[in-house]
Scaffold this motif. Sequence first.
Motif, mmCIF file in Angstrom:
data_model
loop_
_atom_site.group_PDB
_atom_site.id
_atom_site.type_symbol
_atom_site.label_atom_id
_atom_site.label_comp_id
_atom_site.label_asym_id
_atom_site.label_seq_id
_atom_site.Cartn_x
_atom_site.Cartn_y
_atom_site.Cartn_z
ATOM 1 N N VAL A 271 0.832 -1.212 0.000
ATOM 2 C CA VAL A 271 0.000 0.000 0.000
ATOM 3 C C VAL A 271 0.862 1.256 0.000
ATOM 4 N N SER A 272 1.947 1.210 0.787
ATOM 5 C CA SER A 272 2.824 2.388 0.844
ATOM 6 C C SER A 272 3.513 2.627 -0.490
ATOM 7 N N GLU A 273 3.858 1.578 -1.181
ATOM 8 C CA GLU A 273 4.487 1.739 -2.488
ATOM 9 C C GLU A 273 3.495 2.320 -3.500
ATOM 10 N N ASN A 274 2.235 1.876 -3.452
ATOM 11 C CA ASN A 274 1.217 2.447 -4.353
ATOM 12 C C ASN A 274 0.963 3.917 -4.053
ATOM 13 N N LEU A 275 0.933 4.231 -2.743
ATOM 14 C CA LEU A 275 0.729 5.617 -2.362
ATOM 15 C C LEU A 275 1.888 6.490 -2.802
ATOM 16 N N ALA A 276 3.129 5.922 -2.736
ATOM 17 C CA ALA A 276 4.302 6.716 -3.140
ATOM 18 C C ALA A 276 4.245 7.043 -4.626
ATOM 19 N N GLY A 277 3.667 6.116 -5.426
ATOM 20 C CA GLY A 277 3.597 6.359 -6.866
ATOM 21 C C GLY A 277 2.468 7.300 -7.267
ATOM 22 N N ARG A 278 1.379 7.358 -6.483
ATOM 23 C CA ARG A 278 0.225 8.152 -6.874
ATOM 24 C C ARG A 278 -0.025 9.359 -5.979
ATOM 25 N N SER A 279 0.594 9.365 -4.848
ATOM 26 C CA SER A 279 0.284 10.421 -3.888
ATOM 27 C C SER A 279 0.855 11.757 -4.324
ATOM 28 N N ALA A 280 0.092 12.772 -3.992
ATOM 29 C CA ALA A 280 0.578 14.132 -4.270
ATOM 30 C C ALA A 280 1.624 14.558 -3.263
ATOM 31 N N ASN A 281 1.729 13.809 -2.176
ATOM 32 C CA ASN A 281 2.715 14.134 -1.145
ATOM 33 C C ASN A 281 3.604 12.905 -0.941
ATOM 34 N N PRO A 282 4.634 12.753 -1.798
ATOM 35 C CA PRO A 282 5.489 11.555 -1.695
ATOM 36 C C PRO A 282 6.273 11.475 -0.393
ATOM 37 N N GLU A 283 6.501 12.617 0.259
ATOM 38 C CA GLU A 283 7.273 12.580 1.505
ATOM 39 C C GLU A 283 6.522 11.789 2.578
ATOM 40 N N GLN A 284 5.214 11.967 2.659
ATOM 41 C CA GLN A 284 4.421 11.226 3.632
ATOM 42 C C GLN A 284 4.465 9.728 3.329
ATOM 43 N N ALA A 285 4.412 9.379 2.039
ATOM 44 C CA ALA A 285 4.497 7.969 1.666
ATOM 45 C C ALA A 285 5.855 7.383 2.037
ATOM 46 N N GLN A 286 6.923 8.140 1.880
ATOM 47 C CA GLN A 286 8.264 7.655 2.250
ATOM 48 C C GLN A 286 8.376 7.470 3.760
ATOM 49 N N ILE A 287 7.777 8.392 4.504
ATOM 50 C CA ILE A 287 7.784 8.244 5.966
ATOM 51 C C ILE A 287 7.067 6.969 6.367
ATOM 52 N N LEU A 288 5.923 6.707 5.704
ATOM 53 C CA LEU A 288 5.181 5.482 5.987
ATOM 54 C C LEU A 288 6.003 4.251 5.666
ATOM 55 N N GLN A 289 6.735 4.270 4.543
ATOM 56 C CA GLN A 289 7.563 3.133 4.168
ATOM 57 C C GLN A 289 8.678 2.897 5.187
ATOM 58 N N ARG A 290 9.301 3.996 5.620
ATOM 59 C CA ARG A 290 10.397 3.853 6.598
ATOM 60 C C ARG A 290 9.879 3.287 7.924
ATOM 61 N N GLN A 291 8.698 3.759 8.346
ATOM 62 C CA GLN A 291 8.154 3.262 9.602
ATOM 63 C C GLN A 291 7.782 1.786 9.503
ATOM 64 N N ILE A 292 7.231 1.387 8.336
ATOM 65 C CA ILE A 292 6.910 -0.025 8.149
ATOM 66 C C ILE A 292 8.188 -0.860 8.163
ATOM 67 N N GLU A 293 9.230 -0.363 7.489
ATOM 68 C CA GLU A 293 10.510 -1.070 7.487
ATOM 69 C C GLU A 293 11.099 -1.149 8.890
ATOM 70 N N ARG A 294 10.953 -0.059 9.640
ATOM 71 C CA ARG A 294 11.453 -0.042 11.020
ATOM 72 C C ARG A 294 10.699 -1.057 11.878
ATOM 73 N N MET A 295 9.373 -1.114 11.696
ATOM 74 C CA MET A 295 8.577 -2.107 12.426
ATOM 75 C C MET A 295 9.029 -3.523 12.091
ATOM 76 N N SER A 296 9.286 -3.768 10.818
ATOM 77 C CA SER A 296 9.740 -5.090 10.396
ATOM 78 C C SER A 296 11.075 -5.435 11.027
ATOM 79 N N GLN A 297 11.996 -4.444 11.051
ATOM 80 C CA GLN A 297 13.307 -4.683 11.669
ATOM 81 C C GLN A 297 13.185 -4.944 13.161
ATOM 82 N N GLN A 298 12.350 -4.159 13.846
ATOM 83 C CA GLN A 298 12.212 -4.333 15.287
ATOM 84 C C GLN A 298 11.578 -5.674 15.631
ATOM 85 N N ILE A 299 10.579 -6.060 14.836
ATOM 86 C CA ILE A 299 9.971 -7.378 15.079
ATOM 87 C C ILE A 299 10.999 -8.484 14.862
ATOM 88 N N GLY A 300 11.781 -8.391 13.779
ATOM 89 C CA GLY A 300 12.828 -9.384 13.534
ATOM 90 C C GLY A 300 13.857 -9.419 14.643
#
Length: 459
Positions: A271-300
């Motif tokens: 979803v974050s990747e789709n939002l990054a491609g279509r969103s008018a505010n790509p910075e928010q989509a990148q923040i979402l991607q980083r947070q998801i990646e951070r969550m994945s790292q912390q869970i691992g």
Amino acid sequence: MRARLARVRRRAGFSLRLRLMLGAAALAVLFMLALLPVLQRAFVFALEQSIEKRLASDASTLISAARIVDGRLTMPDKLPDEEFDNLEARQLGFIYDSEGTLIWQSHSSRDENVDYTPRYDGGRHDFSRAWAQSGREFFVYDVEIDLLRGQAAAYSVITMQPVSDYQSMHDGFMRQLYLWLAVALLVLLGLLWFGLTWGFRGLRRLTAELDQVEAGERNALSEEHPRELLRLTGSLNRLLESERQQRERYRHSLDDLAHSLKTPLSVLQGVSENLAGRSANPEQAQILQRQIERMSQQIGYQLQRASLRKSGLVRHRARLAPLLDLLCEALDKVYRDKRVRVERVFDAQLEVPIEQGALLELLGNLLENAYRLCLGSIRVSAIEQAGFCELSVEDDGPGVPVDQRARILQRGERLDTQHEGQGIGTAVVKDIIESFGGELLLEDSGLGGAAFRVRLPRS
């Protein structure tokens, strides 16, 4: 702290059999020391009884030789016992009347002036000691007679013999007594040691089985032990089984958690990747991607941290060389452009005192950091010393500034928040090492970069 642990290990390593042996030896020595004066007194008592009988026999000789002539005591010139007639003899003889007046003495007593005066009190006999003016001590046997060959008589017949005649016998007996008591003590200690060794066979068998459990060669203790140990072995078996079941449940729970979180995170990532491609505010989509990646790292990270823990009873060992081959083969493919050369300084048969999965995770994180930061050379070394095993991973990269080392190795610090691009690998490494009772040191490497040194206790 290390000195205290060393003292605890030394105290713990003190053999129970040796303690019992030392206690039994101390009691045996005390018993022998208490027995020594008893035996000595018994020998002296028996010796004095023998001397008394000998002197009583000599007194009987004098009495049998005495005659009453016209109311006076007469003695023959030649006595049956030559000891009394020889001037150099040690046997002395005296006869006193009831008033204590000396009326006869043997030739052997002419040169001896013994300080002894009998008391005629109607008693039968007396055995005592007396001293001569020459300094010699004598055994004295004094017997009173009332009748002599049917005639009334009132005399004290006294026989004496020097104490020194029996001193050599006494000294010889004491030497033999010391010798035999020492031999008896050694034999007793040998029998005690044999008995304790035989009695501790059950404990040695239990120790051997515990070593096999720690080495992973068996899952439980047998029931072929003395009755006194069966409760202990039963409790240990229940503890082993409980730990094994808990570990299995833990692994299953972690697997279920990882599986349940994997799909939602994948969906959010898409979803974050789709939002990054279509969103008018790509910075928010990148923040979402980083947070998801951070969550994945912390869970691992948390899953790895929870699963790679030291077992409470099982002592693991893993060979270093095969795991290093596996990791280097994978990392060489990832960093094939660098053409990293890995130098190995350790025995090919060396085993690290850690569970194989934990060693794979620990070494993988350290090697991944070294591959990523090195210029082209890495050195992996390992040595076994008294009480611990040291594993080192060095590189020729930029190294770690001295002022940052304390923060990196401090408990609770995360390199992913302190240094961009480091991830959470070193945090996992430190948690694994601490769970196995070891320590992680960060130093300068002889290659020019950083040297991570892992010290793990051998037991």
